[in-house]
Scaffold this motif. Structure first.
Motif, PDB file in Angstrom:
ATOM      1  N   MET A  99       0.716  -0.960  -0.338  1.00  0.00           N
ATOM      2  CA  MET A  99       0.232   0.609   0.245  1.00  0.00           C
ATOM      3  C   MET A  99       0.749   1.111   0.101  1.00  0.00           C
ATOM      4  N   GLY A 100       0.493   2.279  -1.016  1.00  0.00           N
ATOM      5  CA  GLY A 100       1.080   3.317  -0.995  1.00  0.00           C
ATOM      6  C   GLY A 100       0.783   4.746   0.617  1.00  0.00           C
ATOM      7  N   ARG A 101       1.757   5.324  -0.165  1.00  0.00           N
ATOM      8  CA  ARG A 101       1.519   6.949   1.378  1.00  0.00           C
ATOM      9  C   ARG A 101       0.449   7.644   0.982  1.00  0.00           C
ATOM     10  N   ALA A 102      -0.047   8.770   2.046  1.00  0.00           N
ATOM     11  CA  ALA A 102      -1.131   9.530   1.328  1.00  0.00           C
ATOM     12  C   ALA A 102      -0.387  10.375   0.917  1.00  0.00           C
ATOM     13  N   LEU A 103      -0.836  10.760  -0.155  1.00  0.00           N
ATOM     14  CA  LEU A 103      -0.175  11.683  -1.089  1.00  0.00           C
ATOM     15  C   LEU A 103      -1.478  13.057  -0.214  1.00  0.00           C
ATOM     16  N   ARG A 104      -1.053  14.211   0.876  1.00  0.00           N
ATOM     17  CA  ARG A 104      -1.409  15.816   0.664  1.00  0.00           C
ATOM     18  C   ARG A 104      -0.356  16.537   0.002  1.00  0.00           C
ATOM     19  N   LEU A 105      -1.473  17.735  -0.435  1.00  0.00           N
ATOM     20  CA  LEU A 105      -1.268  18.865  -1.265  1.00  0.00           C
ATOM     21  C   LEU A 105      -1.036  19.744  -0.335  1.00  0.00           C
ATOM     22  N   THR A 106       0.042  19.913  -0.215  1.00  0.00           N
ATOM     23  CA  THR A 106      -0.590  21.789   0.764  1.00  0.00           C
ATOM     24  C   THR A 106      -0.740  22.559  -0.090  1.00  0.00           C
ATOM     25  N   THR A 107      -1.280  23.983   1.036  1.00  0.00           N
ATOM     26  CA  THR A 107      -1.126  25.272   0.334  1.00  0.00           C
ATOM     27  C   THR A 107      -0.107  25.975  -0.462  1.00  0.00           C
ATOM     28  N   GLY A 108       0.955  25.614   0.390  1.00  0.00           N
ATOM     29  CA  GLY A 108       2.330  25.759  -0.648  1.00  0.00           C
ATOM     30  C   GLY A 108       2.122  25.559  -2.655  1.00  0.00           C
ATOM     31  N   PHE A 109       1.582  24.440  -2.409  1.00  0.00           N
ATOM     32  CA  PHE A 109       1.816  23.946  -3.701  1.00  0.00           C
ATOM     33  C   PHE A 109       0.469  24.587  -4.675  1.00  0.00           C
ATOM     34  N   ARG A 110      -0.954  24.384  -3.354  1.00  0.00           N
ATOM     35  CA  ARG A 110      -1.975  24.794  -4.445  1.00  0.00           C
ATOM     36  C   ARG A 110      -1.409  25.886  -4.907  1.00  0.00           C
ATOM     37  N   ARG A 111      -1.191  27.294  -4.226  1.00  0.00           N
ATOM     38  CA  ARG A 111      -0.871  28.951  -4.755  1.00  0.00           C
ATOM     39  C   ARG A 111      -0.162  28.976  -5.630  1.00  0.00           C
ATOM     40  N   THR A 112       1.052  27.850  -5.367  1.00  0.00           N
ATOM     41  CA  THR A 112       2.568  27.837  -6.719  1.00  0.00           C
ATOM     42  C   THR A 112       1.301  27.126  -8.395  1.00  0.00           C
ATOM     43  N   PHE A 113       0.696  26.150  -7.625  1.00  0.00           N
ATOM     44  CA  PHE A 113      -0.094  25.580  -9.314  1.00  0.00           C
ATOM     45  C   PHE A 113      -1.502  26.445  -9.802  1.00  0.00           C
ATOM     46  N   ASP A 114      -1.815  27.693  -8.676  1.00  0.00           N
ATOM     47  CA  ASP A 114      -2.756  28.269  -9.217  1.00  0.00           C
ATOM     48  C   ASP A 114      -2.302  28.884  -9.811  1.00  0.00           C
ATOM     49  N   ARG A 115      -0.774  29.803 -10.174  1.00  0.00           N
ATOM     50  CA  ARG A 115      -0.170  30.407 -10.368  1.00  0.00           C
ATOM     51  C   ARG A 115       0.734  29.676 -11.854  1.00  0.00           C
TER      52      ARG A 115
END
Length: 93
Positions: free
Chosen positions: A1-17
């Motif tokens: 079984m794999g690890r849980a994947l957590r998208l941080t607020t830093g990722f979301r901010r850079t993704f949105d840009r």
């Protein structure tokens, strides 16, 4: 079984840009990379350490067929996706 994947607020901010100009194949490549991070033995071959400005170290994985790099950190239980950038980060020496 794999690890849980957590998208941080830093990722979301850079993704949105960055995400406004992506094609559908680029979005699929990113999703494939994120899924692979949760299932892979980390760090995998081709991953390397770099610094998220100003001073935080993290692992990097390039998104195949895209000019994108994902910063991540991990432990036994989860992978935290910290940021995404469109310029290759400089490896830690």
């Amino acid at each position: 079984m794999g690890r849980a994947l957590r998208l941080t607020t830093g990722f979301r901010r850079t993704f949105d840009r960055l995400a406004l100009t992506w094609s559908e194949p680029t979005r699929r490549a990113l999703l494939g990379t994120l899924n692979a991070l949760s299932e892979a033995t980390l760090p995998a071959e081709g991953d390397y350490e770099a610094v998220i400005p100003p001073t935080r170290r993290a692992w990097i994985r390039r998104v195949p067929r895209a000019n994108l790099w994902v910063f991540y950190a991990f432990n036994d239980a989860e992978v935290r996706v910290l940021a995404i950038v469109s310029q290759p980060p400089v490896p830690v020496q």
